[in-house]
Design a protein around this motif. Structure first.
Motif, PDB file in Angstrom:
ATOM      1  N   GLY A   7       0.800  -1.218   0.000  1.00 34.98           N
ATOM      2  CA  GLY A   7       0.000   0.000   0.000  1.00 34.98           C
ATOM      3  C   GLY A   7       0.825   1.255   0.000  1.00 34.98           C
ATOM      4  O   GLY A   7       2.027   1.203  -0.046  1.00 34.98           O
ATOM      5  N   PRO A   8       0.169   2.401  -0.027  1.00 30.75           N
ATOM      6  CA  PRO A   8      -1.279   2.573   0.070  1.00 30.75           C
ATOM      7  C   PRO A   8      -2.025   2.319  -1.245  1.00 30.75           C
ATOM      8  O   PRO A   8      -3.234   2.153  -1.243  1.00 30.75           O
ATOM      9  CB  PRO A   8      -1.427   4.022   0.495  1.00 30.75           C
ATOM     10  CG  PRO A   8      -0.256   4.711  -0.105  1.00 30.75           C
ATOM     11  CD  PRO A   8       0.868   3.695  -0.065  1.00 30.75           C
ATOM     12  N   ASN A   9      -1.316   2.253  -2.385  1.00 33.10           N
ATOM     13  CA  ASN A   9      -1.956   2.006  -3.666  1.00 33.10           C
ATOM     14  C   ASN A   9      -1.989   0.500  -3.909  1.00 33.10           C
ATOM     15  O   ASN A   9      -1.039  -0.071  -4.446  1.00 33.10           O
ATOM     16  CB  ASN A   9      -1.195   2.718  -4.789  1.00 33.10           C
ATOM     17  CG  ASN A   9      -1.786   2.437  -6.149  1.00 33.10           C
ATOM     18  OD1 ASN A   9      -2.842   1.822  -6.273  1.00 33.10           O
ATOM     19  ND2 ASN A   9      -1.107   2.879  -7.184  1.00 33.10           N
ATOM     20  N   ALA A  11      -3.554  -1.154  -6.048  1.00 33.38           N
ATOM     21  CA  ALA A  11      -3.598  -1.522  -7.460  1.00 33.38           C
ATOM     22  C   ALA A  11      -2.200  -1.532  -8.082  1.00 33.38           C
ATOM     23  O   ALA A  11      -2.034  -1.969  -9.216  1.00 33.38           O
ATOM     24  CB  ALA A  11      -4.507  -0.570  -8.235  1.00 33.38           C
ATOM     25  N   ALA A  12      -1.181  -1.062  -7.346  1.00 30.00           N
ATOM     26  CA  ALA A  12       0.192  -1.107  -7.851  1.00 30.00           C
ATOM     27  C   ALA A  12       0.555  -2.555  -8.133  1.00 30.00           C
ATOM     28  O   ALA A  12       0.126  -3.470  -7.429  1.00 30.00           O
ATOM     29  CB  ALA A  12       1.153  -0.493  -6.838  1.00 30.00           C
ATOM     30  N   ARG A  42      -0.935  -7.614  -8.757  1.00 32.09           N
ATOM     31  CA  ARG A  42      -1.234  -6.407  -7.983  1.00 32.09           C
ATOM     32  C   ARG A  42      -1.168  -6.691  -6.486  1.00 32.09           C
ATOM     33  O   ARG A  42      -1.405  -7.819  -6.049  1.00 32.09           O
ATOM     34  CB  ARG A  42      -2.599  -5.862  -8.367  1.00 32.09           C
ATOM     35  CG  ARG A  42      -2.652  -5.482  -9.832  1.00 32.09           C
ATOM     36  CD  ARG A  42      -3.873  -4.684 -10.219  1.00 32.09           C
ATOM     37  NE  ARG A  42      -3.890  -4.471 -11.646  1.00 32.09           N
ATOM     38  CZ  ARG A  42      -3.140  -3.578 -12.291  1.00 32.09           C
ATOM     39  NH1 ARG A  42      -2.323  -2.805 -11.610  1.00 32.09           N
ATOM     40  NH2 ARG A  42      -3.211  -3.449 -13.594  1.00 32.09           N
ATOM     41  N   GLN A  43      -0.886  -5.659  -5.711  1.00 37.81           N
ATOM     42  CA  GLN A  43      -0.774  -5.838  -4.267  1.00 37.81           C
ATOM     43  C   GLN A  43      -2.111  -6.218  -3.632  1.00 37.81           C
ATOM     44  O   GLN A  43      -2.144  -6.766  -2.539  1.00 37.81           O
ATOM     45  CB  GLN A  43      -0.184  -4.589  -3.621  1.00 37.81           C
ATOM     46  CG  GLN A  43       1.269  -4.413  -3.996  1.00 37.81           C
ATOM     47  CD  GLN A  43       1.951  -3.297  -3.237  1.00 37.81           C
ATOM     48  OE1 GLN A  43       1.330  -2.496  -2.548  1.00 37.81           O
ATOM     49  NE2 GLN A  43       3.258  -3.234  -3.361  1.00 37.81           N
ATOM     50  N   ASN A  44      -3.231  -5.970  -4.331  1.00 35.30           N
ATOM     51  CA  ASN A  44      -4.537  -6.370  -3.810  1.00 35.30           C
ATOM     52  C   ASN A  44      -4.875  -7.824  -4.145  1.00 35.30           C
ATOM     53  O   ASN A  44      -5.948  -8.309  -3.813  1.00 35.30           O
ATOM     54  CB  ASN A  44      -5.636  -5.434  -4.322  1.00 35.30           C
ATOM     55  CG  ASN A  44      -5.783  -5.466  -5.827  1.00 35.30           C
ATOM     56  OD1 ASN A  44      -5.210  -6.297  -6.517  1.00 35.30           O
ATOM     57  ND2 ASN A  44      -6.550  -4.528  -6.358  1.00 35.30           N
ATOM     58  N   SER A 120       4.415  -0.948 -11.714  1.00 35.29           N
ATOM     59  CA  SER A 120       3.953   0.401 -11.376  1.00 35.29           C
ATOM     60  C   SER A 120       4.288   0.794  -9.938  1.00 35.29           C
ATOM     61  O   SER A 120       3.865   1.849  -9.478  1.00 35.29           O
ATOM     62  CB  SER A 120       2.441   0.503 -11.598  1.00 35.29           C
ATOM     63  OG  SER A 120       1.755  -0.385 -10.722  1.00 35.29           O
ATOM     64  N   ASN A 123       7.062   3.346  -4.947  1.00 35.05           N
ATOM     65  CA  ASN A 123       7.573   3.550  -3.597  1.00 35.05           C
ATOM     66  C   ASN A 123       8.683   2.529  -3.343  1.00 35.05           C
ATOM     67  O   ASN A 123       8.416   1.330  -3.320  1.00 35.05           O
ATOM     68  CB  ASN A 123       6.435   3.363  -2.587  1.00 35.05           C
ATOM     69  CG  ASN A 123       6.903   3.429  -1.155  1.00 35.05           C
ATOM     70  OD1 ASN A 123       8.070   3.678  -0.873  1.00 35.05           O
ATOM     71  ND2 ASN A 123       5.981   3.195  -0.230  1.00 35.05           N
TER      72      ASN A 123
END
Length: 138
Positions: A7-9, A11-12, A42-44, A120, A123
């Motif tokens: 996170g926090p994204n 979808a990355a 994706r991280q999700n 993508s 961070n």
């Protein structure tokens, strides 16, 4: 593959690219000179396989869409298998038989070059890590 931080994204994504005919540079979202495939994880927890064509910045999604798998936890690696036959491509995240693209009819890219991609993730704390990579010729 795993992520050091999440996170926090969510979808990355990060992943790997394969099936390329040359070892030229691959960068997510940038037109390349060689076609191939790109696995986006994706991280999700959503996993998707894309096909790339020379000169195109974006890939074309293959198969039935996103494969829903559990979201990653920081520091915990995931294991994947990628099968490339003369007629199909399939990606599996190991741990549950449902976490697969299934065999996708596509015989376009059969080059032997592959690599790992930060995708993508912008961070540095959330960049992926890869612990163990095995390539087995079928």
């Amino acid at each position: 593959m795993g992520f050091h931080a999440i996170g926090p994204n969510l979808a990355a994504h990060s992943g790997l690219y394969f099936g390329r005919a040359s070892a030229d540079t691959y960068q997510f979202g940038v037109p390349g000179t060689t076609g191939g495939y790109h696995l986006a994880m994706r991280q999700n927890g959503l996993m998707r396989l894309y096909q790339h064509f020379p000169g195109a910045a974006a890939g074309r999604a293959l198969g039935g869409g996103d494969v829903h798998t559990p979201a990653q936890k920081a520091g915990e690696p995931m294991t994947f298998e990628i099968d490339v036959t003369p007629e199909t491509v399939e990606v599996r995240r190991l741990g549950d038989p449902a976490w697969t693209t299934g065999p996708i009819p596509d015989g376009m890219h059969r080059g032997g070059h592959f690599g790992l991609s930060n995708g993508s993730v912008d961070n540095p704390a959330g960049r992926p890590f890869w612990d163990y990579l095995v390539v087995t010729e079928l």
